[in-house]
Design an enzyme around this catalytic site. Structure first.
Site, PDB file in Angstrom:
ATOM      1  N   HIS A 117     -59.899 -74.450 -37.826  1.00 34.75           N
ATOM      2  CA  HIS A 117     -58.216 -74.364 -38.964  1.00 34.75           C
ATOM      3  C   HIS A 117     -57.520 -72.887 -38.768  1.00 34.75           C
ATOM      4  O   HIS A 117     -56.834 -72.181 -39.354  1.00 34.75           O
ATOM      5  CB  HIS A 117     -58.806 -74.598 -40.388  1.00 34.75           C
ATOM      6  CG  HIS A 117     -60.150 -74.003 -40.797  1.00 34.75           C
ATOM      7  ND1 HIS A 117     -60.408 -73.422 -42.424  1.00 34.75           N
ATOM      8  CD2 HIS A 117     -61.471 -73.562 -40.250  1.00 34.75           C
ATOM      9  CE1 HIS A 117     -61.602 -72.648 -41.947  1.00 34.75           C
ATOM     10  NE2 HIS A 117     -62.333 -72.532 -41.223  1.00 34.75           N
ATOM     11  N   HIS A 118     -58.931 -71.844 -37.876  1.00 34.81           N
ATOM     12  CA  HIS A 118     -58.319 -71.056 -37.863  1.00 34.81           C
ATOM     13  C   HIS A 118     -57.045 -70.403 -36.898  1.00 34.81           C
ATOM     14  O   HIS A 118     -56.878 -69.013 -36.105  1.00 34.81           O
ATOM     15  CB  HIS A 118     -59.608 -69.568 -36.999  1.00 34.81           C
ATOM     16  CG  HIS A 118     -60.368 -69.314 -38.085  1.00 34.81           C
ATOM     17  ND1 HIS A 118     -60.154 -69.226 -40.233  1.00 34.81           N
ATOM     18  CD2 HIS A 118     -62.102 -70.007 -38.618  1.00 34.81           C
ATOM     19  CE1 HIS A 118     -61.225 -69.189 -40.864  1.00 34.81           C
ATOM     20  NE2 HIS A 118     -62.271 -70.140 -40.374  1.00 34.81           N
ATOM     21  N   ALA A 119     -57.139 -71.574 -35.306  1.00 36.66           N
ATOM     22  CA  ALA A 119     -56.793 -71.031 -34.629  1.00 36.66           C
ATOM     23  C   ALA A 119     -55.045 -71.970 -35.078  1.00 36.66           C
ATOM     24  O   ALA A 119     -54.846 -72.512 -34.959  1.00 36.66           O
ATOM     25  CB  ALA A 119     -56.771 -72.623 -33.980  1.00 36.66           C
ATOM     26  N   GLN A 158     -60.594 -69.699 -45.246  1.00 39.22           N
ATOM     27  CA  GLN A 158     -59.331 -69.599 -45.755  1.00 39.22           C
ATOM     28  C   GLN A 158     -58.932 -70.293 -44.315  1.00 39.22           C
ATOM     29  O   GLN A 158     -59.171 -69.953 -43.614  1.00 39.22           O
ATOM     30  CB  GLN A 158     -58.690 -68.070 -46.491  1.00 39.22           C
ATOM     31  CG  GLN A 158     -57.206 -69.163 -46.892  1.00 39.22           C
ATOM     32  CD  GLN A 158     -55.993 -68.423 -46.445  1.00 39.22           C
ATOM     33  OE1 GLN A 158     -56.676 -68.442 -44.965  1.00 39.22           O
ATOM     34  NE2 GLN A 158     -55.166 -68.602 -46.434  1.00 39.22           N
ATOM     35  N   ASN A 160     -56.367 -70.279 -42.635  1.00 40.06           N
ATOM     36  CA  ASN A 160     -54.937 -69.351 -41.850  1.00 40.06           C
ATOM     37  C   ASN A 160     -54.351 -69.015 -41.275  1.00 40.06           C
ATOM     38  O   ASN A 160     -53.675 -69.737 -40.709  1.00 40.06           O
ATOM     39  CB  ASN A 160     -55.636 -68.036 -41.669  1.00 40.06           C
ATOM     40  CG  ASN A 160     -56.383 -67.680 -40.607  1.00 40.06           C
ATOM     41  OD1 ASN A 160     -57.230 -69.145 -40.057  1.00 40.06           O
ATOM     42  ND2 ASN A 160     -57.220 -66.683 -39.750  1.00 40.06           N
TER      43      ASN A 160
END
Ligand SMILES: [Zn+2]
Length: 298
Positions: A117-119, A158, A160
């Site tokens: 989910h940080h990509a 989170q 992001n």
């Protein structure tokens, strides 16, 4: 219930805080504990470059494939670049697309990987190269298999990249419940961010999650939920500052599946983070998630 898995999901990180051997170990534990059978596993095809380009910039994809990331771009990933890493993330993205498709058929499906989910569209960071489930959402929307999707991100960090990808897109509701005082900085706004203070334990976490899920599902009716089932809200996690117990994490998983099931919304699971001091704990948490997921499959 089908589980999507490849031995080549291993990100080839060597001695790293991210135990990417966890994918294989979770598969082995699921079989050993007789949660699933060997025939339940499906090997995914890698995502096509056109699938990936539904989310990511072509130039970024080209740099990944040709090993042309800059020193700073690799630093930002915080994992070593290798051809095995690239193969793994292409496969993980294919796995999350497939998990989405199978969830629409079976009610629940699991990608035994992914959750990156940080990509962002144009770069990777925080151990995440390609945002596999954002790609899944875009692919299924393009196929007209779904119109609207929701991401329920319970990783301690989170989401992001996901927030940036879907910001301003009213067809995707992004929910993230996370420790506020932790990576990433800054945090682009999700549709609903639940910012928790350090040290939150089971009862408060579960109350906040339930409130958030109720709010999200009253405002928005998705055709599919991607559940980002990070193991890192666990109290003995090296990169997380929340204090959930193993039982609390079980109840978290159950809450997500119960709320979705009550509205007949299919759920595709991705594993995301998990950095417990004992890797066995991370494996146990992922195994528990899958055992609970299976109860909700058709
Ligand atoms: Zn995380």
């Amino acid at each position: 219930m089908k589980l999507i898995y490849s031995d080549r999901y291993d990100l080839n990180l060597g001695n790293h805080v991210f135990p990417s051997v966890k994918y294989r170990l979770t598969k082995e534990k699921l079989l050993q504990d007789k949660v699933v059978e060997p025939g339940d596993f499906i090997e995914p095809p890698p995502a096509s470059d056109d699938d990936l380009a539904l989310v990511h910039h072509r130039e970024y994809l080209r740099k990944l494939q040709t090993g042309k990331l800059s020193y700073l771009e690799v630093m930002r990933l915080e994992i070593p670049y290798s051809p095995e890493l690239i193969r793994a993330v292409w496969l993980s993205a294919g796995g999350s697309i497939l998990a989405g498709r199978l969830a629409l058929e079976d009610g629940v499906a699991v990608n035994l990987g992914g959750g990156f989910h940080h990509a962002y569209p144009d770069h990777g960071e925080g151990f995440c190269v390609l945002n596999d489930f954002a790609i899944g959402i875009r692919r299924l929307q393009k196929d007209q298999a779904i119109e609207r999707a929701m991401t329920v991100d319970c990783d301690v960090h989170q989401g992001n990249g996901t927030a940036a990808i879907f910001g301003g897109d009213h067809s995707v509701f992004t929910l993230s419940i996370h420790q506020e005082n932790n990576y990433p900085y800054p945090k682009p706004p999700s549709t609903l961010d639940i910012n928790l203070r350090d040290g939150v334990e089971d009862a408060e976490y579960l109350a906040e999650l339930e409130k958030g899920l109720d709010q999200a599902l009253s405002e928005f009716q998705p055709g599919l939920i991607y559940y980002v089932a990070g193991a890192d809200p666990y109290r003995d996690d090296q990169l997380g500052g929340l204090r959930l117990s193993l039982a609390g994490l079980d109840r978290r998983d159950r809450l997500v599946f119960e709320k979705a099931s009550a509205k007949n919304i299919p759920v595709a699971v991705t594993l995301a983070g998990g950095y417990a001091r004992r890797v066995e704990d991370t494996i146990q948490i992922h195994t528990n998630t899958i055992r609970i997921a299976k109860e909700f499959a058709k």
